[in-house]
Motif scaffolding. Structure first.
Motif, PDB file in Angstrom:
ATOM      1  N   VAL A  83      -8.882  73.207  -0.407  1.00 30.14           N
ATOM      2  CA  VAL A  83      -8.296  74.836  -0.202  1.00 30.14           C
ATOM      3  C   VAL A  83      -9.646  75.432   0.807  1.00 30.14           C
ATOM      4  O   VAL A  83      -9.853  76.070   1.115  1.00 30.14           O
ATOM      5  N   GLU A  84     -10.625  75.669  -0.682  1.00 28.81           N
ATOM      6  CA  GLU A  84     -11.870  76.181  -0.471  1.00 28.81           C
ATOM      7  C   GLU A  84     -12.687  76.116   1.089  1.00 28.81           C
ATOM      8  O   GLU A  84     -13.032  77.199   1.612  1.00 28.81           O
ATOM      9  N   ALA A  95      -4.452  75.925  -9.201  1.00 29.43           N
ATOM     10  CA  ALA A  95      -5.876  75.945  -8.692  1.00 29.43           C
ATOM     11  C   ALA A  95      -6.695  77.221  -8.580  1.00 29.43           C
ATOM     12  O   ALA A  95      -7.713  78.117  -8.673  1.00 29.43           O
ATOM     13  N   VAL A  96      -6.294  78.561  -8.247  1.00 29.12           N
ATOM     14  CA  VAL A  96      -6.510  79.994  -7.752  1.00 29.12           C
ATOM     15  C   VAL A  96      -6.679  79.912  -9.084  1.00 29.12           C
ATOM     16  O   VAL A  96      -7.845  81.133  -9.195  1.00 29.12           O
ATOM     17  N   ALA A  97      -5.495  80.325 -10.120  1.00 29.01           N
ATOM     18  CA  ALA A  97      -5.334  80.658 -10.858  1.00 29.01           C
ATOM     19  C   ALA A  97      -7.106  80.497 -11.989  1.00 29.01           C
ATOM     20  O   ALA A  97      -7.620  81.336 -12.050  1.00 29.01           O
ATOM     21  N   GLN A  98      -6.896  78.634 -11.763  1.00 31.26           N
ATOM     22  CA  GLN A  98      -8.909  78.622 -12.569  1.00 31.26           C
ATOM     23  C   GLN A  98      -9.620  78.709 -11.916  1.00 31.26           C
ATOM     24  O   GLN A  98     -10.208  79.742 -12.489  1.00 31.26           O
ATOM     25  N   ALA A  99     -10.105  79.026 -10.894  1.00 32.49           N
ATOM     26  CA  ALA A  99     -11.343  79.692  -9.973  1.00 32.49           C
ATOM     27  C   ALA A  99     -11.094  81.098 -10.683  1.00 32.49           C
ATOM     28  O   ALA A  99     -12.320  81.082 -10.854  1.00 32.49           O
ATOM     29  N   GLY A 100      -9.425  81.746 -10.686  1.00 29.49           N
ATOM     30  CA  GLY A 100     -10.291  83.297 -10.784  1.00 29.49           C
ATOM     31  C   GLY A 100     -10.713  82.878 -11.912  1.00 29.49           C
ATOM     32  O   GLY A 100     -11.518  84.676 -12.377  1.00 29.49           O
ATOM     33  N   SER A 101     -10.281  82.864 -13.450  1.00 29.46           N
ATOM     34  CA  SER A 101     -10.453  82.963 -14.536  1.00 29.46           C
ATOM     35  C   SER A 101     -12.736  82.513 -14.991  1.00 29.46           C
ATOM     36  O   SER A 101     -12.585  83.581 -15.373  1.00 29.46           O
ATOM     37  N   GLU A 102     -12.786  81.555 -14.018  1.00 29.60           N
ATOM     38  CA  GLU A 102     -14.299  81.302 -13.870  1.00 29.60           C
ATOM     39  C   GLU A 102     -15.200  81.860 -13.368  1.00 29.60           C
ATOM     40  O   GLU A 102     -16.320  82.684 -14.405  1.00 29.60           O
ATOM     41  N   ILE A 103     -14.695  83.365 -13.053  1.00 36.57           N
ATOM     42  CA  ILE A 103     -15.030  84.013 -12.263  1.00 36.57           C
ATOM     43  C   ILE A 103     -14.842  85.470 -12.830  1.00 36.57           C
ATOM     44  O   ILE A 103     -15.687  85.894 -12.770  1.00 36.57           O
ATOM     45  N   PRO A 159     -13.458  81.627  -4.096  1.00 31.58           N
ATOM     46  CA  PRO A 159     -12.995  80.491  -4.259  1.00 31.58           C
ATOM     47  C   PRO A 159     -11.249  80.913  -4.139  1.00 31.58           C
ATOM     48  O   PRO A 159     -10.471  79.482  -4.800  1.00 31.58           O
ATOM     49  N   VAL A 160     -11.437  82.579  -4.271  1.00 34.87           N
ATOM     50  CA  VAL A 160      -9.608  82.569  -4.368  1.00 34.87           C
ATOM     51  C   VAL A 160      -9.359  83.337  -2.379  1.00 34.87           C
ATOM     52  O   VAL A 160      -8.392  82.802  -1.793  1.00 34.87           O
ATOM     53  N   ALA A 161     -10.755  83.606  -1.748  1.00 29.72           N
ATOM     54  CA  ALA A 161     -10.648  84.635  -0.137  1.00 29.72           C
ATOM     55  C   ALA A 161     -10.129  83.473   0.376  1.00 29.72           C
ATOM     56  O   ALA A 161      -9.039  84.278   1.835  1.00 29.72           O
ATOM     57  N   CYS A 213      -3.320  85.091  -6.583  1.00 29.09           N
ATOM     58  CA  CYS A 213      -4.753  85.611  -5.274  1.00 29.09           C
ATOM     59  C   CYS A 213      -4.790  86.761  -6.002  1.00 29.09           C
ATOM     60  O   CYS A 213      -5.971  87.557  -6.393  1.00 29.09           O
ATOM     61  N   ALA A 214      -3.834  88.068  -5.781  1.00 29.03           N
ATOM     62  CA  ALA A 214      -3.689  89.051  -6.321  1.00 29.03           C
ATOM     63  C   ALA A 214      -3.803  89.207  -7.495  1.00 29.03           C
ATOM     64  O   ALA A 214      -4.759  90.246  -8.554  1.00 29.03           O
ATOM     65  N   ALA A 215      -3.678  88.031  -8.778  1.00 27.56           N
ATOM     66  CA  ALA A 215      -3.603  88.526  -9.972  1.00 27.56           C
ATOM     67  C   ALA A 215      -5.224  88.395 -10.514  1.00 27.56           C
ATOM     68  O   ALA A 215      -6.472  88.486 -10.987  1.00 27.56           O
ATOM     69  N   ALA A 216      -6.210  87.027  -9.564  1.00 25.61           N
ATOM     70  CA  ALA A 216      -7.446  86.701  -9.058  1.00 25.61           C
ATOM     71  C   ALA A 216      -7.805  88.490  -9.337  1.00 25.61           C
ATOM     72  O   ALA A 216      -9.026  88.738 -10.326  1.00 25.61           O
TER      73      ALA A 216
END
Length: 184
Positions: free
Chosen positions: A20-21, A59-67, A104-106, A123-126
């Motif tokens: 997706v990225e 996947a978005v939540a996971q990427a958001g947490s990493e950043i 990873p979210v955009a 996405c908003a949460a990230a």
């Protein structure tokens, strides 16, 4: 869930994140995700009964947490250095992926946030977590304008990533890093 189940779930999430990225929500089909992950087809709905939307949202939540963790792990008291480190990580990812992997979210946000409430919420949460982490750092630096400045810095980072990807060079990231240093 056993070790094999956890491994399969992680493979599916990793493949989803990468696809997706690079290709966006609509460019990453379930067949591609299964093929890229190497997971059995039946595992997809076992681990993600909500289908593609659940898989992409996680996947978005996971990427958001990493950043968020990258922002949090930098030394306190120097937000400018933390942001420069983050921009360096993003720049390294972009170059290593031949300019396919920026934020990873955009990509997901631009594809479906207006029409898919589940994914929009992730996405908003990230973005809220990143902005919050920046705000906390800026408050620790003694900035009374921390909330506004955190939003501006996040917008600058996202814009620089978009420009760097479009131009296929790191200059926009470097310019934003210099501007943020001057601002702070």
């Amino acid at each position: 869930m056993g070790a094999k189940g956890t491994e399969t779930r992680c493979k599916l999430l990793g493949a989803t994140r990468a696809l997706v990225e690079k290709h966006g929500y609509f460019g990453a089909g379930l067949n591609q995700i299964i093929e890229t992950s190497g997971a059995p087809r039946g595992s997809l709905y076992f681990h993600f009964p909500g289908g593609k939307d659940q898989l992409v949202a996680e996947a978005v939540a996971q990427a958001g947490s990493e950043i968020t963790a990258l922002i949090d792990q930098a030394e306190p008291g120097d937000t400018a250095t933390a942001v420069t480190s983050l921009l360096t990580v993003f720049g390294d990812r972009l170059e290593a992926s031949d300019w396919h992997h920026g934020c990873p979210v955009a990509t997901v946000t631009l594809d479906v946030a207006a029409a898919n409430d589940t994914i929009q919420a992730e996405c908003a949460a990230a973005y809220a977590a990143w902005e919050g982490a920046l705000r906390i750092r800026l408050q620790a630096d003694g900035r009374s304008d921390a909330a506004d400045l955190a939003a501006a810095i996040l917008a600058m980072i996202e814009g620089a990533l978009l420009l760097a990807r479009a131009q296929r060079n790191r200059e926009p990231l470097e310019r934003v890093a210099r501007t943020i240093h001057a601002m702070l």
